[in-house]
Design an enzyme around this catalytic site. Structure first.
Site, PDB file in Angstrom:
ATOM      1  N   THR A 259      49.070  36.884  38.946  1.00 43.18           N
ATOM      2  CA  THR A 259      49.237  36.372  37.663  1.00 43.18           C
ATOM      3  C   THR A 259      50.506  35.386  37.460  1.00 43.18           C
ATOM      4  O   THR A 259      51.709  35.931  37.799  1.00 43.18           O
ATOM      5  CB  THR A 259      49.361  37.699  36.666  1.00 43.18           C
ATOM      6  OG1 THR A 259      48.427  38.438  36.837  1.00 43.18           O
ATOM      7  CG2 THR A 259      49.313  37.171  35.288  1.00 43.18           C
TER       8      THR A 259
ATOM      9  N   ASP B 198      51.933  36.807  44.633  1.00 39.40           N
ATOM     10  CA  ASP B 198      51.731  37.295  43.247  1.00 39.40           C
ATOM     11  C   ASP B 198      50.447  36.477  42.881  1.00 39.40           C
ATOM     12  O   ASP B 198      50.370  35.361  43.094  1.00 39.40           O
ATOM     13  CB  ASP B 198      52.909  37.409  42.388  1.00 39.40           C
ATOM     14  CG  ASP B 198      52.268  38.106  40.875  1.00 39.40           C
ATOM     15  OD1 ASP B 198      51.739  38.875  41.079  1.00 39.40           O
ATOM     16  OD2 ASP B 198      52.598  37.362  39.900  1.00 39.40           O
TER      17      ASP B 198
ATOM     18  N   ASP C  15      43.574  49.355  47.504  1.00 41.86           N
ATOM     19  CA  ASP C  15      44.166  49.608  46.096  1.00 41.86           C
ATOM     20  C   ASP C  15      45.590  50.392  46.457  1.00 41.86           C
ATOM     21  O   ASP C  15      45.988  50.554  47.479  1.00 41.86           O
ATOM     22  CB  ASP C  15      43.137  50.415  45.338  1.00 41.86           C
ATOM     23  CG  ASP C  15      42.978  51.626  45.583  1.00 41.86           C
ATOM     24  OD1 ASP C  15      43.348  51.952  46.961  1.00 41.86           O
ATOM     25  OD2 ASP C  15      42.455  52.670  45.066  1.00 41.86           O
TER      26      ASP C  15
END
Length: 1176
Positions: free
Chosen positions: A417, A415, A732
């Site tokens: 963040t 990940d 995306d």
């Protein structure tokens, strides 16, 4: 990772859908607003009355066993392992009279010992659980009983009880908040035990119960609560309060006080129990993580099955040989009694040999592995280098079954963040009405405030923007004694946005359930909160409907640019292009972005929509989807105000850690919910993407377009014949949805595996898990997932190894992980040091355990040749049983705990050393069977050499003889000495405990002989061992063979080790030797590891020590070398290049002569020949 925002919106009357749509929607909600036959099952709780059904008490238990269930449950757990079942079968077969050649108890006693060790371990752990459970169950709480408060234990509570909880007290069960000591029935709770979040959360009772402040008021409460059945959803609750004579009121998560949370900043609260004991949400979430098995374990089990098949084959061969031998000798050797049924029965003989050869499979392997892995996990827990002092957080191994798996990781899924970044947000910039503003030291210095005060043409938009920032959130303010304002937020993003508004003079300082107040450049403003439309991962936005001080109804909305832009009104897009350009600029700088928009709502429109929303809010079935549908009705036709940019800085050491992991041959994928530009920029910042890399960006809006672009890029890769392209793939979430579809999945994974780096943006938690599962299943490589939030739990559990980071977003990921660390940089030490060490240790432990068993017990097969295949044992039966659990138990422990081939500093400094464990060089099918063959060879030497010395049976000067048991003890002694010396031969790191384990095992055997030889007749067993110590230690043959046999047996191993370390030395071995010599390791690391280049390097180093002339014969044919030395391979193929090679090497060697003789032109001749000659 996505932050926990809570977003909302609204619209004007002219922008409403057709009235018929609202009416239709109303009807849908009407059917589910109350309870009818279609509502499904529910829980009904009567207020101050008998319950419609008997509910369980509040007693909880986390222990695995009770006094009654321990034995059956423990035995069931142990005999789920095939090895224990196998040895139990052997122990049962040994009880058949005259079948077992090794006695009745030689397998049963070691098995009982191993099971006893495991049982003691389980009992100790379970006693701790029982004590913790009793401490919790015996806590006291006040309960309303017949009009008075009485103190009872937690365990005595049940559903429907009304209780009083004081400040700083844990909630004993899941409660519905009725009232509190605070105004408007508010209270503050801390949920760190549930989700790890230490920030305070606000809960508020319904207005209907907020006035229940006295005991008499609580007694008069009548009606019922209807709610959903117990479930494990921490953040969801659907219920309805139906008071007698009053309209129903919706109950949601804001009224729930969950067990495990603690009351803060509130004197007391009254609540009614809705879920108790094992039905509480805390206990419903107390499920074990999915069972994971390491690659080494799987391979070991496969080889055990192979050995079992070999064991069966040996039994059949031995049984058939017994039949043939008996048939041939039954008449001539009549005195042996070979005519009875048992001797001629093949089945009876098969059982005998099955018992005789069963120890080819080590009985102590499983318990040894368990204890070693447990201690290895303690080493990880107490590693001071992985201790984070600021947060007081050590590394924690939550499982020990995957220790060696840490040394084999090929893919890391991370990940962004909170994992790569600090998740400490800071407001940096904002775009309002097409202008970019930054915060200054004081509000007055900022251009934004000057534009407001100077009544700039965009001042109205700026004011609305700042109002939205300071009002649209769920932050709780707390004013300290010194006047400073502290904000408690569910996510760092929300706190950063409120603090950003504060930097521009819009200070949020008051929150109640009904309104919020702000100080807008010295002017106090109150906004009445009408509705909160919360954030969900599918909505990606939060909205707040408020009544402004001007008595207008507005909808404030903030969220991702994609969801905001598609809801803009045609006349609300005045700054669309400028804002979009600023968003791209912010993302290019690595900043996190949000869009802000507003809508004006007419009162009559709001009233109509509010009825629809209220009906949705009291629905028990599908409440979330109905609320989302209702929100979609009003969250449209927005007017764009601008965007915000928040900085989330990288954690310390992240770039260095990623660079090191890439050097170790690990592929790193980043799976994030951030914008594409932000993710790419972070990739550059943390050295995941280099400027020399090509970047492939996949942004497609359809399945066909996704298929075309994937196939095109894949064809380009195949045409270039590159196996590991220096390319970064960025995709995306929308394109990923199509790429993971059934018909494209294989092509997409083939394309990804060819790339060096993959970054997936705007992905959901489920997509993260799908990507991890795709790579894990398709590559069969060891995958590792690392994250810090609840949205990372799915991928953590899908990967072979899950790492949780104890971060700002709580402990959800850490609790679901296999290992937890405080910072991403600790992953480097966890993998490159602990992972590589544990892999080497476990590999050697398993290989050595099989080696020592085969080495001893195959000797029974060789002895069968001389015993007429009768199944007669060569060794005393109890020495057979104690071989694994006593005499050779300590060397494997020493290997499993203290073995290391390089120091930790060297492993971190040179990540390439990790590739040895990553590529399973130390434990694979080939290595396993080499060890088995080596053990077979040793068993040949260990049996026939003593047999040759014992041929005449006269081994004393007085001419006395002994029996086969003396021969067996001679062989047994040499086996003990040999296998212990073998342990020393393969040991790289010697500690005093290693010395104690190896030499102590030999001493232990001799001590056992001295004691065991005098057990009989004091104890009625081991009569055939009486006086064995005198027989052994009094013959010179024993001492002669004690020196000769182990040395001869291990001579082949020593020679192979010398040749390997001289000619075929690996990088790891070269580095270890350099460490021992305390030389510069960089010279070895920079030298390519190939036959020719390693020899050239040896020449250079040798010539520096002994100057002179050297003659080198280089083969003209190509050699099989690594790609990195292709220039030197060409130098041996073409004459001109050979001359260049000579000139380049002459810089280091005084004189080199290149020879081309016929003997080196043969295709089968390869390598480099060197000879010393006179100096020229």
């Amino acid at each position: 990772m996505p932050s926990i925002f809570r977003f909302r919106l609204s619209f004007r009357r002219s922008e409403l859908p057709e009235p018929g749509l609202l009416n239709t929607y109303d009807e849908d909600f009407t059917s589910s607003a109350g309870y009818d036959a279609d509502d499904g099952e529910r829980r009904v709780i009567n207020l101050n009355g008998p319950q419609p059904t008997k509910y369980g008490n509040n007693r909880i238990t986390t222990a695995k066993y009770s006094f009654i269930s321990f034995l059956p449950a423990f035995l069931f757990e142990q005999f789920r392992r095939y090895s224990n079942c196998f040895f139990l079968l052997i122990a049962i077969l040994q009880q058949i009279p005259e079948v077992s050649p090794t006695g009745r108890y030689t397998t049963l006693v070691p098995l009982m010992f191993i099971l006893s060790v495991s049982a003691i371990k389980e009992i100790i752990e379970d006693i701790k659980r029982h004590r913790a459970d009793n401490e919790i169950n015996h806590r006291s709480i006040e309960r309303l009983d017949s009009g008075s408060w009485c103190t009872v234990r937690w365990s005595e509570l049940t559903v429907g009880d009304i209780i009083k909880v004081g400040i700083n007290t844990f909630f004993p069960a899941d409660l519905i908040l009725l009232s509190s000591s605070e105004p408007q029935a508010m209270c503050f709770i801390e949920t760190a035990n549930l989700d790890g979040e230490t920030n305070l959360k606000i809960r508020q009772a319904l207005p209907a119960t907020a006035e229940l402040l006295e005991t008499k008021d609580l007694q008069r409460l009548e009606g019922r609560i209807e709610c959903e059945l117990p479930n494990r959803h921490l953040y969801e609750f659907n219920g309805v309060l139906r008071e007698t004579g009053k309209p129903p009121a919706a109950l949601g998560n804001d009224q729930v006080l969950q067990r495990g949370a603690i009351l803060r900043n509130t004197a007391w609260v009254f609540g009614i129990v809705v879920y108790s004991g094992q039905e509480t949400k805390l206990m419903k979430n107390s499920t074990s993580a999915p069972l994971k098995r390491s690659t080494v374990d799987k391979l070991t089990n496969t080889q055990i099955l192979m050995l079992f098949m070999i064991l069966i084959s040996l039994c059949i061969i031995s049984g058939l040989c017994n039949l043939f031998w008996t048939r041939e000798h039954s008449e001539t050797d009549w005195y042996l009694g070979l005519t009875d049924f048992k001797t001629k029965s093949l089945g009876y003989n098969l059982l005998t040999f099955f018992i005789l050869y069963n120890n080819l499979i080590p009985i102590s392997l499983q318990v040894t592995l368990e204890l070693v892995r447990f201690l290895q996990a303690i080493f990880i827990n107490y590693d001071i280098e992985m201790y984070h002092e600021e947060s007081n957080t050590p590394a924690m191994a939550r499982t020990s079954n995957l220790n060696e798996e840490l040394g084999m990781v090929k893919y890391i899924f991370s990940d962004k963040t909170g994992t790569l970044t600090q998740n400490v947000m800071e407001f940096k910039k904002c775009s309002i009405a097409g202008y970019v503003y930054t915060a200054e030291r004081t509000p007055e210095e900022s251009q934004l405030v000057q534009n407001i005060l100077g009544r700039h043409e965009t001042s109205a938009v700026i004011e609305e923007f700042l109002e939205l920032l300071s009002v649209c959130h769920t932050v709780i303010p707390e004013r300290k004694e010194n006047g400073n304002m502290i904000y408690h937020a569910a996510s760092p993003d929300e706190r950063a946005l409120v603090e950003g508004a504060q930097k521009f003079g819009y200070i949020f300082d008051t929150r109640t359930p009904k309104y919020v107040e702000i100080n807008a450049l010295g002017v106090r403003k109150r906004y009445e909160v009408l509705n909160v439309l919360e954030f969900t991962s599918s909505r990606k936005r939060m909205s707040l409907i408020v009544r402004t001080p001007e008595n207008k109804i507005k909808l404030f909305c903030k969220g991702a640019d994609t969801v905001i832009y598609e809801r803009l009104a045609p006349q609300g897009q005045a700054f669309r292009e400028q804002t979009l350009r600023h968003l791209e600029e912010f993302a290019s700088d690595g900043l996190r972005t949000l869009c802000l928009a507003v809508a004006d709502i007419r009162p009559d429109v709001y009233q109509e929509w509010s009825q629809t929303f209220d009906k949705a809010s009291v629905a028990l079935q599908n409440r979330e989807s109905k609320l989302e549908d209702a929100a979609n009705l009003i969250e449209n036709n927005l007017r764009l105000l601008g965007a915000t940019a928040i900085e989330d800085r990288l954690q310390d050491g992240v770039p260095e850690t990623i660079a090191s992991l890439l050097d170790a041959g690990i592929y790193i994928w980043v799976l994030t919910g951030d914008k594409q530009e932000t993710a790419i920029n972070i990739g550059y910042s943390c050295r995941l993407i280099s400027h020399s890399m090509d970047i492939i960006i996949l942004n497609e809006e359809s399945l066909d377009a996704t298929r075309e672009v994937i196939h095109r890029h894949y064809r380009e890769f195949k045409s270039s014949s590159a196996k590991d392209a220096n390319v970064a793939l960025v995709i995306d979430g929308t394109t990923l949805k199509y790429a993971l579809s059934c018909d494209l999945r294989n092509d997409f994974q083939d394309l990804c595996i060819l790339c060096r780096v993959v970054i997936c943006c705007r992905v959901s938690p489920m997509q993260k898990a799908e990507v991890v599962e795709m790579v894990t299943q398709s590559t069969n490589a060891v995958t590792l997932a690392i994250g810090d939030g609840a949205n990372d739990v799915a991928m953590i559990q899908k990967a072979n190894v899950g790492i949780g980071i104890s971060g700002v977003e709580g402990l959800q990921a850490a609790c679901a992980s296999d290992y937890s660390i405080a910072q991403f940089r600790y992953l480097q030490r966890l993998l490159l040091v602990h992972g590589a060490w544990n892999y080497a240790r476990i590999s050697k432990l398993i290989l050595y355990s099989f080696y020592k068993n085969v080495c001893l017990y195959v000797i029974e097969l060789w002895f069968a040749v001389y015993s007429g295949w009768s199944g007669q044992i060569l060794f005393e039966r109890w020495t057979i049983g104690l071989y694994n659990v006593l005499f050779t138990a300590m060397p494997p422990f020493a290997m499993g705990l203290f073995e290391k081939f390089c120091t930790a500093e060297t492993m971190i400094r040179y990540p390439m050393l990790y590739k040895t464990s990553q590529n399973a060089k130390l434990f694979n099918v080939k290595v396993f069977w080499i060890w088995i063959f080596n053990a077979l060879l040793h068993s040949v030497f260990l049996f026939w050499l003593p047999l040759a010395a014992y041929t005449t049976e006269v081994i004393w000067s007085d001419g006395k003889t002994s029996d086969y048991l003396l021969m067996g003890n001679l062989v047994y002694t040499y086996v003990i000495v040999t296998v212990c010396l073998k342990a020393g031969l393969i040991t790289n790191s010697w500690t005093w405990l290693t010395h104690l384990a190896i030499w102590g095992s030999i001493v232990l055997w001799f001590g056992f002989v001295l004691i065991y030889s005098h057990v009989w007749p004091m104890f009625k067993f081991a009569s055939n061992f009486r006086g064995m110590d005198i027989q052994l230690l009094s013959t010179p043959v024993f001492y002669f063979c004690l020196m000769l046999v182990p040395i001869t047996t291990l001579l082949v191993d020593v020679i192979c080790k010398l040749v390997h370390n001289t000619v075929f030395k690996t990088l790891t071995e070269a580095v270890r030797e350099t460490e021992i010599r305390r030389s510069d390791i960089s010279e070895v690391m920079n030298e390519p590891r190939s036959s020719t280049m390693y020899a050239l390097g040896s020449i250079i180093r040798y010539s520096r020590k002994r100057p002179g002339c050297y003659v080198m014969s280089l083969p003209v044919v190509p050699t099989r070398e690594s790609k990195r030395i292709s220039s030197y391979r060409m130098a041996t193929r073409f004459p001109r290049r050979r001359a260049e090679l000579c000139r380049s090497l002459s810089l280091y060697v005084p004189m080199i002569r290149i020879c081309q003789s016929p003997r080196v032109t043969k295709p089968e001749t390869r390598g480099l020949w060197i000879s010393r000659c006179t100096c020229i």
